[in-house]
Structure formats: C-alpha cells, structure tokens
Design an enzyme around this catalytic site. Structure first.
Site, mmCIF file in Angstrom:
data_model
loop_
_atom_site.group_PDB
_atom_site.id
_atom_site.type_symbol
_atom_site.label_atom_id
_atom_site.label_comp_id
_atom_site.label_asym_id
_atom_site.label_seq_id
_atom_site.Cartn_x
_atom_site.Cartn_y
_atom_site.Cartn_z
ATOM 1 N N LYS A 13 0.851 -1.215 0.000
ATOM 2 C CA LYS A 13 0.000 0.000 0.000
ATOM 3 C C LYS A 13 0.878 1.254 0.000
ATOM 4 O O LYS A 13 0.662 2.173 -0.785
ATOM 5 C CB LYS A 13 -0.918 0.017 1.240
ATOM 6 C CG LYS A 13 -1.856 -1.177 1.338
ATOM 7 C CD LYS A 13 -2.789 -1.073 2.530
ATOM 8 C CE LYS A 13 -2.097 -1.114 3.877
ATOM 9 N NZ LYS A 13 -1.357 -2.369 4.167
ATOM 10 N N ARG A 88 -9.854 0.612 8.762
ATOM 11 C CA ARG A 88 -9.365 -0.745 9.026
ATOM 12 C C ARG A 88 -10.400 -1.576 9.750
ATOM 13 O O ARG A 88 -10.141 -2.738 10.050
ATOM 14 C CB ARG A 88 -8.123 -0.654 9.910
ATOM 15 C CG ARG A 88 -6.821 -0.858 9.188
ATOM 16 C CD ARG A 88 -5.741 -0.667 10.233
ATOM 17 N NE ARG A 88 -4.530 -1.325 9.870
ATOM 18 C CZ ARG A 88 -3.535 -0.744 9.224
ATOM 19 N NH1 ARG A 88 -3.635 0.493 8.822
ATOM 20 N NH2 ARG A 88 -2.438 -1.421 8.977
ATOM 21 N N ARG A 122 11.745 -6.207 5.197
ATOM 22 C CA ARG A 122 11.598 -4.765 4.929
ATOM 23 C C ARG A 122 12.564 -3.947 5.781
ATOM 24 O O ARG A 122 12.749 -4.208 6.959
ATOM 25 C CB ARG A 122 10.166 -4.323 5.222
ATOM 26 C CG ARG A 122 10.005 -2.805 5.108
ATOM 27 C CD ARG A 122 8.565 -2.368 5.049
ATOM 28 N NE ARG A 122 7.799 -2.761 6.209
ATOM 29 C CZ ARG A 122 6.503 -2.516 6.357
ATOM 30 N NH1 ARG A 122 5.846 -1.883 5.393
ATOM 31 N NH2 ARG A 122 5.871 -2.899 7.424
ATOM 32 N N ARG A 153 11.372 -1.881 11.200
ATOM 33 C CA ARG A 153 10.275 -1.430 12.058
ATOM 34 C C ARG A 153 10.080 -2.428 13.191
ATOM 35 O O ARG A 153 10.148 -3.633 12.975
ATOM 36 C CB ARG A 153 8.975 -1.335 11.234
ATOM 37 C CG ARG A 153 8.716 0.045 10.692
ATOM 38 C CD ARG A 153 7.582 0.120 9.714
ATOM 39 N NE ARG A 153 6.313 -0.479 10.103
ATOM 40 C CZ ARG A 153 5.210 -0.408 9.379
ATOM 41 N NH1 ARG A 153 5.212 0.250 8.223
ATOM 42 N NH2 ARG A 153 4.099 -0.973 9.770
ATOM 43 N N ARG A 164 -0.351 -9.205 13.312
ATOM 44 C CA ARG A 164 -0.933 -8.205 12.396
ATOM 45 C C ARG A 164 -1.757 -8.878 11.307
ATOM 46 O O ARG A 164 -2.821 -8.384 10.926
ATOM 47 C CB ARG A 164 0.182 -7.355 11.773
ATOM 48 C CG ARG A 164 0.813 -6.391 12.779
ATOM 49 C CD ARG A 164 2.132 -5.845 12.293
ATOM 50 N NE ARG A 164 2.024 -5.042 11.093
ATOM 51 C CZ ARG A 164 3.043 -4.782 10.279
ATOM 52 N NH1 ARG A 164 4.248 -5.272 10.543
ATOM 53 N NH2 ARG A 164 2.860 -4.036 9.226
HETATM 54 P P1 AP5 Z 1 4.903 -1.656 1.853
HETATM 55 O O1 AP5 Z 1 4.619 -0.799 0.666
HETATM 56 O O2 AP5 Z 1 5.674 -1.034 2.975
HETATM 57 O O3 AP5 Z 1 3.563 -2.365 2.353
HETATM 58 P P2 AP5 Z 1 2.314 -1.795 3.157
HETATM 59 O O4 AP5 Z 1 1.102 -2.455 2.616
HETATM 60 O O5 AP5 Z 1 2.341 -0.287 3.181
HETATM 61 O O6 AP5 Z 1 2.666 -2.414 4.587
HETATM 62 P P3 AP5 Z 1 2.571 -1.805 6.036
HETATM 63 O O7 AP5 Z 1 3.235 -2.836 6.927
HETATM 64 O O8 AP5 Z 1 3.122 -0.400 6.122
HETATM 65 O O9 AP5 Z 1 1.062 -1.792 6.257
HETATM 66 P P4 AP5 Z 1 0.315 -1.912 7.553
HETATM 67 O O10 AP5 Z 1 -1.045 -1.665 7.037
HETATM 68 O O11 AP5 Z 1 0.490 -3.113 8.378
HETATM 69 O O12 AP5 Z 1 1.040 -0.812 8.472
HETATM 70 P P5 AP5 Z 1 0.656 0.685 8.832
HETATM 71 O O13 AP5 Z 1 1.911 1.450 8.860
HETATM 72 O O14 AP5 Z 1 -0.491 1.174 8.042
HETATM 73 O O15 AP5 Z 1 5.707 -2.953 1.323
HETATM 74 C C1 AP5 Z 1 6.136 -3.975 2.222
HETATM 75 C C2 AP5 Z 1 7.480 -4.569 1.728
HETATM 76 O O16 AP5 Z 1 7.267 -5.246 0.489
HETATM 77 C C3 AP5 Z 1 8.593 -3.532 1.442
HETATM 78 O O17 AP5 Z 1 9.837 -4.083 1.787
HETATM 79 C C4 AP5 Z 1 8.483 -3.294 -0.059
HETATM 80 O O18 AP5 Z 1 9.731 -2.882 -0.616
HETATM 81 C C5 AP5 Z 1 8.052 -4.671 -0.554
HETATM 82 N N1 AP5 Z 1 7.169 -4.628 -1.737
HETATM 83 C C6 AP5 Z 1 6.129 -3.764 -1.934
HETATM 84 N N2 AP5 Z 1 5.526 -4.041 -3.104
HETATM 85 C C7 AP5 Z 1 6.175 -5.116 -3.633
HETATM 86 C C8 AP5 Z 1 5.995 -5.877 -4.839
HETATM 87 N N3 AP5 Z 1 5.019 -5.604 -5.734
HETATM 88 N N4 AP5 Z 1 6.835 -6.914 -5.075
HETATM 89 C C9 AP5 Z 1 7.847 -7.207 -4.170
HETATM 90 N N5 AP5 Z 1 8.059 -6.511 -3.016
HETATM 91 C C10 AP5 Z 1 7.227 -5.487 -2.756
HETATM 92 O O19 AP5 Z 1 0.100 0.483 10.341
HETATM 93 C C11 AP5 Z 1 0.973 0.101 11.401
HETATM 94 C C12 AP5 Z 1 0.156 -0.065 12.677
HETATM 95 O O20 AP5 Z 1 -0.492 1.193 13.015
HETATM 96 C C13 AP5 Z 1 -1.011 -1.074 12.601
HETATM 97 O O21 AP5 Z 1 -0.577 -2.403 12.850
HETATM 98 C C14 AP5 Z 1 -1.942 -0.543 13.708
HETATM 99 O O22 AP5 Z 1 -1.485 -0.917 14.991
HETATM 100 C C15 AP5 Z 1 -1.788 0.971 13.579
HETATM 101 N N6 AP5 Z 1 -2.809 1.550 12.667
HETATM 102 C C16 AP5 Z 1 -2.594 2.178 11.473
HETATM 103 N N7 AP5 Z 1 -3.748 2.565 10.915
HETATM 104 C C17 AP5 Z 1 -4.737 2.181 11.782
HETATM 105 C C18 AP5 Z 1 -6.153 2.260 11.753
HETATM 106 N N8 AP5 Z 1 -6.816 2.847 10.709
HETATM 107 N N9 AP5 Z 1 -6.847 1.745 12.801
HETATM 108 C C19 AP5 Z 1 -6.222 1.186 13.862
HETATM 109 N N10 AP5 Z 1 -4.874 1.055 13.937
HETATM 110 C C20 AP5 Z 1 -4.134 1.550 12.905
#
Ligand code: AP5
Length: 209
Positions: A13, A88, A122, A153, A164
């Site tokens: 994402k 979410r 990552r 992270r 997660r």
């Molecule tokens: P990346 O692009 O970083 O993936 P992502 O989907 O953004 O993953 P996140 O871990 O950031 O998402 P998340 O939703 O768990 O975390 P968030 O920060 O929102 O890519 C991942 C890896 O794959 C990288 O190494 C990249 O290079 C590689 N990659 C990408 N695309 C690729 C491809 N096509 N092919 C190969 N490799 C690829 O949330 C963190 C925490 O915050 C949550 O756990 C929760 O506790 C809290 N939180 C956030 N939002 C909320 C909410 N709305 N409600 C409640 N809690 C929340």
C-alpha cells in the site's frame, strides 16, 4: 479523486501510494506514518498508540477516526486524497461516510506467505520514509535517497507480523464486502512486480494506458 488503499500488512500500500499520489497530485494520508510520527514526538496520542502497535493490534477506532477527520479538513485534501491504512474496521468505514465521500477502493491482494517474507525483509529510512527490501539492497545499509542508516520497524519482527495478519483477517478483511456492496472495490494482484502493480492501479482508476 478520493481514494482508499485496502490490503493486508506488507501488500505494498505504502509503496504504491507514494507513486499514485505523485501521479495524481493528491496527498497520501498514511495513518501508520501519522502514528509513528506521534510516537517519535512522544505526543499523548503516540504514547497511547505505541502499546497497540507493538503488539500488532489496532489502535482504538475513536482515536483513529478523530485523527483522520481532522487531517481531511486540511486545505490540501480539497482536491482529493489517498487514505493508506484507514479505514481498518467496519466502524471506521461507517464513521468515514459521515465526513468524506469515496470514489474508489483499491484492494491489493497478496498471499500470507508472501507477506511474511516481505515484512521480515523490509527496511525503512527513519528520515525520509523510503522503503526497501533486503533482497534488493545488495548489502547496502543506508537510504539511497538521503544516506540515513536503514532500520527494521519494531512491528516487522516475526511474532508481531503474525499478529498483524490475524488482526487483518478478523477486522479489516470484512471491508472488502462492505465496499463491494457499494460498487467501489477494484481488486489488484499485489504479487506482481512493483511497476506492474502501479500500472494495474492506474488502469483500475481509468488513468492508465
Ligand atoms: P509496503 O509498501 O511497505 O507495504 P504496506 O502495505 O504499506 O505495509 P505496512 O506494513 O506499512 O502496512 P500496515 O497496514 O500493516 O502498516 P501501517 O503502517 O499502516 O511494502 C512492504 C514490503 O514489500 C517492502 O519491503 C516493499 O519494498 C516490498 N514490496 C512492496 N511491493 C512489492 C511488490 N510488488 N513486489 C515485491 N516486493 C514489494 O500500520 C501500522 C500499525 O499502526 C497497525 O498495525 C496498527 O497498529 C496501527 N494503525 C494504522 N492505521 C490504523 C487504523 N486505521 N486503525 C487502527 N490502527 C491503525
């Protein structure tokens, strides 16, 4: 265009949101980045959120809804925005209806096996937010954009990744049905290479060739 990126942790994402926002000229609103910034700055919200994030759990709906409602009121969202990581839960999606209209929901689909491999490898830049995977770093340990040392992270450690994923399947996956009923879902195969995924998203939004 008012967009939502939906998908499990590690689906790509954030990687795709940066590109799509640059192409469409709209702000990326990453709730994960907002929370991590609050943790770094030791704000009351950050201190409260940290314990949830470290366990791989969701931060309470009421906190997240207030954060996003306030952020969407900023002037830069008037011409469109991309929500990366919100909503979410169904409760968050219901609340969002009260303060924003949504044009499309991009659902990035990737198997759990691939997600675990992506997240455990990552590495991120704490200064500019650049995201990398160890398999493509060829031994490098610094950010190619700003030179800062890359870090893992805290919530990318193996045991937290599994929590997660379980939380995603239990609490976030039901949103696919929620937005399918409203005719907004555009499913993208997130296992494709990054450039192909980007092209597929643009096509799904009617912006591609
Ligand atoms: P990346 O692009 O970083 O993936 P992502 O989907 O953004 O993953 P996140 O871990 O950031 O998402 P998340 O939703 O768990 O975390 P968030 O920060 O929102 O890519 C991942 C890896 O794959 C990288 O190494 C990249 O290079 C590689 N990659 C990408 N695309 C690729 C491809 N096509 N092919 C190969 N490799 C690829 O949330 C963190 C925490 O915050 C949550 O756990 C929760 O506790 C809290 N939180 C956030 N939002 C909320 C909410 N709305 N409600 C409640 N809690 C929340």
């Amino acid at each position: 265009m008012n967009l939502i990126f939906l998908g499990p942790p590690g689906a790509g994402k954030g990687t795709q949101a940066v590109r799509v926002c640059e192409r469409l000229g709209i702000p990326q609103i990453s709730t994960g980045d907002i929370l991590r910034s609050a943790i770094r700055n030791q704000t009351p919200t950050g201190l409260a959120a940290k314990s949830y994030i470290d366990k791989g759990e969701l931060v309470p709906d009421s906190v997240m809804i207030d954060i996003v409602r306030e952020r969407l009121a900023h002037a830069d969202c008037a011409g469109g925005f991309l929500l990366d990581g919100f909503p979410r839960t169904v409760a968050q999606a219901q609340a969002l209806k009260g303060f924003a209209s949504i044009d499309a929901v991009i659902d990035i689909d990737v198997s759990d096996e691939t997600l675990v491999a992506r997240l455990s490898g990552r590495r991120v830049c704490p200064a500019c937010g650049g995201t990398y995977h160890v398999s493509r770093l060829a031994g490098a340990t610094t950010c190619e954009k700003c030179g800062q040392t890359l870090v893992q992270r805290d919530d990318d450690k193996a045991e937290t990744v599994l929590s997660r994923l379980a939380v995603y399947h239990a609490q976030t996956e039901p949103l696919i049905g929620f937005y399918t009923q409203r005719g907004l879902i555009r499913k993208i195969d997130g296992a494709q290479p990054v450039d192909d995924c980007f092209a597929a998203i643009l096509r799904a939004l009617g912006e591609g060739k």
